[in-house]
Design an enzyme around this catalytic site. Structure first.
Site: not given
Ligand SMILES: CC(C)(COP(=O)(O)OP(=O)(O)OC[C@H]1O[C@@H](n2cnc3c(N)ncnc32)[C@H](O)[C@@H]1OP(=O)(O)O)[C@@H](O)C(=O)NCCC(=O)NCCS
Length: 287
Positions: A101, A54-56
């Site tokens: 993602a 849960a980051h980009a």
């Protein structure tokens, strides 16, 4: 050019060498992925059903492998979402920078191996989703119904000499256009969408000659200021999704040879030339 979308995240079959004692899969800089690996890390001892990520990243490319067990990768570019299931150690998922993602639904005992193009830099991470959307400045593209407003716009667009030439459109009259518009609701083998970019009508895209599992794709961005900005790819991906929802398994199209931008776009989206005419190509793609 612009940000990558979830459709630029690719699953790569790494192949395997079989020995009697087991299998071997090799990954190498230069040949396996479109970046050089600077860092390797792996996630393990993750409870079954758990999620991570849960980051980009702003610059960093990542390549994910389910070295053991399985998990899904939820990909999001701020506009489109895709879920990719990884369950074999000889498959890898390339995630270019700029994609949000998360790894979800880990099987128990799963190992997520990550090969990254950069060493760890906290400044490269975007961990807040709103910040991510701002970073992407996602263009708002929508397929809408083709109404009278778009009919009027199409008249102008298709009478522009350049658009007319590139779309290989013949002469037509107002009356013919009206007649065609009125016949639309009765055409079973035809789907047509107006495309909005932000609040502006931008073009027309559709599927013609829908029969059994195939159809002819066609479309154009009529507003020239939107050309050359990557919108074509985003719009076509929406149309490809619509075609899949209709149960189609093959699309074909006709494009004049003097339209290199369109040809490049179609090739990028997986269309290949099946007929080489005098001044046009017929291209085809399996869905
Ligand atoms: C064809 C069309 C849908 C393409 O959409 P677009 O958003 O303008 O295209 P893109 O900006 O995504 O460009 C597509 C690719 O072609 C490349 N390209 C642009 N101009 C090019 C040229 N003259 N020669 C070769 N490639 C070119 C772009 O670099 C891009 O590739 P990249 O993603 O690797 O950088 C749009 O330009 C359009 O509708 N044009 C007018 C009508 C038309 O031609 N319709 C198609 C009829 S078949």
């Amino acid at each position: 050019m612009g940000h990558k979308t979830v459709f630029d995240c690719s699953v790569i079959d790494l192949g395997k060498v079989h020995f009697d004692a087991g299998n071997l899969t090799v990954v190498e800089n230069d040949s396996t992925f479109p970046f050089d690996v600077k860092r390797v890390f792996y996630l393990f001892d993750i409870a079954g059903g758990e999620s991570r990520g849960a980051h980009a990243h702003k610059e960093c490319h990542q390549f994910l492998i389910a070295a053991s067990g399985s998990f899904e990768v939820a990909l999001d570019d701020g506009k489109f979402k895709r879920q990719v299931y990884l369950n074999r150690p000889d498959l890898g998922l390339h995630i270019p920078p700029g994609i949000w993602a998360s790894e979800v639904n880990f099987s128990s005992g799963a190992i997520c191996l990550v090969l990254a193009s950069h060493t760890y830099t906290e400044a490269d991470y975007i961990r807040n989703y709103d910040e991510f959307l701002k970073y992407r400045m996602v263009p708002d593209i929508q397929l809408v119904s083709y109404d009278k407003h778009f009919l009027e716009k199409s008249w102008n667009w298709l009478n522009d000499p350049e658009v007319k030439y590139l779309t290989n459109t013949g002469d037509f009259t107002r009356e013919q256009q009206q007649k065609w518009f009125q016949s639309l609701p009765t055409l079973q083998n035809y789907r047509l969408w107006g495309v909005m970019i932000g609040h502006e009508p931008a073009g027309v895209f559709g599927l013609k000659k829908i029969e059994n599992s195939s159809a002819e794709y066609w479309g154009y961005i009529g507003e020239k200021k939107f050309w050359g900005n990557g919108y074509g790819k985003l719009i076509m991906n929406l149309i490809l999704d619509e075609a899949r929802h209709l149960g189609l398994t093959m699309l074909w199209l006709r494009v004049i040879k003097a339209n290199p931008r369109a040809i490049k776009l179609y090739e990028k989206l997986g269309f290949s030339i099946i007929e080489d005419g005098e001044d046009f190509y017929i291209m085809q793609k399996n869905l």
